[in-house]
Design an enzyme around this catalytic site. Structure first.
Site, short mmCIF file in Angstrom:
data_model
loop_
_atom_site.label_atom_id
_atom_site.label_comp_id
_atom_site.label_asym_id
_atom_site.label_seq_id
_atom_site.Cartn_x
_atom_site.Cartn_y
_atom_site.Cartn_z
N GLU A 210 87.11 6.00 55.48
CA GLU A 210 87.65 7.35 55.33
C GLU A 210 88.93 7.34 54.51
O GLU A 210 89.91 6.68 54.88
CB GLU A 210 87.90 7.95 56.71
CG GLU A 210 86.63 8.12 57.53
CD GLU A 210 86.89 8.34 59.00
OE1 GLU A 210 88.05 8.61 59.38
OE2 GLU A 210 85.94 8.23 59.79
N GLU B 42 82.29 7.12 61.94
CA GLU B 42 82.54 5.70 62.14
C GLU B 42 81.26 4.92 62.40
O GLU B 42 81.10 3.79 61.91
CB GLU B 42 83.53 5.50 63.28
CG GLU B 42 84.98 5.84 62.93
CD GLU B 42 85.25 7.34 62.91
OE1 GLU B 42 86.28 7.75 62.33
OE2 GLU B 42 84.43 8.10 63.47
N PHE C 260 92.01 4.50 62.44
CA PHE C 260 92.81 4.06 63.57
C PHE C 260 91.88 3.35 64.54
O PHE C 260 90.72 3.75 64.70
CB PHE C 260 93.48 5.24 64.29
CG PHE C 260 94.57 5.91 63.50
CD1 PHE C 260 95.89 5.54 63.65
CD2 PHE C 260 94.26 6.92 62.59
CE1 PHE C 260 96.90 6.15 62.92
CE2 PHE C 260 95.26 7.54 61.86
CZ PHE C 260 96.58 7.15 62.02
N ALA C 261 92.38 2.32 65.22
CA ALA C 261 91.53 1.60 66.17
C ALA C 261 90.97 2.54 67.23
O ALA C 261 89.88 2.32 67.75
CB ALA C 261 92.32 0.47 66.83
N ASP C 262 91.69 3.60 67.54
CA ASP C 262 91.24 4.59 68.52
C ASP C 262 89.92 5.25 68.12
O ASP C 262 89.22 5.82 68.97
CB ASP C 262 92.29 5.69 68.68
CG ASP C 262 93.70 5.15 68.84
OD1 ASP C 262 94.14 4.40 67.95
OD2 ASP C 262 94.37 5.51 69.82
N TYR C 263 89.60 5.21 66.82
CA TYR C 263 88.40 5.87 66.32
C TYR C 263 87.17 4.96 66.34
O TYR C 263 86.10 5.34 65.88
CB TYR C 263 88.60 6.34 64.88
CG TYR C 263 89.70 7.35 64.66
CD1 TYR C 263 90.38 7.94 65.71
CD2 TYR C 263 90.07 7.71 63.36
CE1 TYR C 263 91.39 8.85 65.48
CE2 TYR C 263 91.06 8.63 63.12
CZ TYR C 263 91.73 9.20 64.19
OH TYR C 263 92.72 10.12 63.95
N PRO D 213 82.89 5.52 68.51
CA PRO D 213 81.56 5.91 68.05
C PRO D 213 80.80 4.76 67.39
O PRO D 213 79.57 4.75 67.36
CB PRO D 213 81.84 7.03 67.05
CG PRO D 213 83.15 7.60 67.46
CD PRO D 213 83.93 6.42 67.95
N HIS E 286 95.93 7.82 68.59
CA HIS E 286 96.33 7.09 67.39
C HIS E 286 97.15 5.84 67.72
O HIS E 286 97.78 5.27 66.84
CB HIS E 286 97.16 7.98 66.45
CG HIS E 286 96.44 9.18 65.95
ND1 HIS E 286 96.34 10.33 66.69
CD2 HIS E 286 95.78 9.41 64.79
CE1 HIS E 286 95.65 11.24 66.01
NE2 HIS E 286 95.30 10.70 64.86
#
Length: 337
Positions: free
Chosen positions: A29, A60, A83-86, A89, A129
């Site tokens: 992205e 993702e 971000f690692a938070d994403y 999925p 984030h």
């Protein structure tokens, strides 16, 4: 040698790898024209074209799934999860496909895939984030997981990851992107580009996966840590006067058991520090390793200093992080035990 921030070192690693190997492709992205939300891929699309550095939809699972297919058929994809938070999925793709493809195909296919993820807090990004999900990734057989603490290792580890035949997760502490701090989160090191760890060879080199580094030698106790917490540990050592040996693990999977055993067997004491939550965090694995390898050398219980067992508290970010005060208290307690 060039003086670089971690962002510049990561960008340079991409550049060198893409120049050396036409099978290396970069996507995710906003990584193409814009150069990534943190600018780690800046200039790559202009230099190598949109067929080798391109933007992907906000998907993702699709990014990682497409990269796995490309890797199985001869490309070397380097993808960025913003971000690692994403990553959640894409977690099924990472676990069920990327990590297992070599084994389930009996070696007919490999997956030379790199997934880069900015990790941790320090930018007031809040709950979505700022997470540190390394324990979810180190639990997965078939993956390698690395976390650099400085520009030199950021480039060397990323280059080694790109050249590895199996999937590698590169977690990049976003608090360190523009240089480390003195261990207190509100005090950056202004002269970072003059710091020795900011010296990075702008040519090709690798930092071996699976090898820890002694960031600070010492004899009183061993600190096992990685990423951002290396500098917190250093600050606590300076402020207490305790001669702590700080082991920067660099690679969490596979873990450098030899470096851990050698240090703890010599010092007899061990403090483990990480930013993620305490319960089932990677520190629990490290504690078990130390107990198994060094039980008869230990002079005090293994101690962990970690984030809270709570969803990430945006308004209390600095209190959530293990800071020098909490780490110093752990150092003193271990020395007095």
């Amino acid at each position: 040698m060039a003086r670089m921030t971690m962002i510049e070192a990561i960008q340079n690693a991409h550049d060198v790898a893409m120049e050396r190997d036409a099978s290396v492709v970069v996507f995710g992205e906003d990584v193409g024209y814009f150069g990534g939300v943190f600018r780690c891929t800046a200039g790559l699309q202009k230099k190598y074209g949109s067929h080798r550095c391109f933007d992907a939809p906000i998907n993702e699972s699709g990014i990682v799934g497409a990269a796995i297919g490309m890797a199985a058929y001869g490309f070397k994809p380097v993808v960025e999860i913003q971000f690692a938070d994403y990553m959640y999925p894409a977690y099924d793709q990472i676990v069920s496909e990327a990590a297992r493809i070599r084994h389930r195909s009996n070696g007919d296919f490999t997956c030379p895939l790199v997934i880069r993820m900015p990790t941790g807090g320090g930018i007031f990004g809040g709950q979505t984030h700022s997470q540190s999900p390394e324990a979810l990734l180190t639990h997965v057989s078939g993956l390698k997981v690395v976390i650099p603490s400085n520009p030199r290792d950021a480039k060397g580890l990323l280059t080694a990851a790109i050249e590895d035949p199996d999937p590698v997760i590169v977690l990049e502490p976003k608090r360190l992107y523009n240089g480390p701090f003195d261990g207190h989160y509100d005090r950056p090191i202004a002269a970072w580009k003059k710091h020795p760890l900011g010296e990075v060879d702008d040519g090709h080199f690798t930092t071996p996966l699976g090898k820890a580094a002694i960031y600070r030698p010492g004899s009183d106790l061993t600190v096992l840590t990685y990423g951002t917490m290396v500098y917190v540990a250093e600050a606590a050592a300076h402020e207490t006067g305790i001669d702590a040996e700080i082991i920067d693990l660099r690679t969490l999977l596979p873990l450098d058991m030899g470096a851990i055993e050698a240090s703890v067997a010599r010092t007899g004491r061990c403090v483990i520090i990480h930013e993620a939550t305490r319960t089932s965090g990677f520190g629990a694995e490290l504690s078990a390793v130390v107990q198994e390898l060094c039980f008869y050398a230990l002079e005090a219980p293994v101690t962990r200093v970690c984030g809270w067992d709570t969803p990430y508290p945006h308004a209390q970010e600095w209190a959530y992080f293990p800071g020098p005060d909490r780490v110093a208290a752990a150092f003193r307690a271990v020395m007095e035990a």
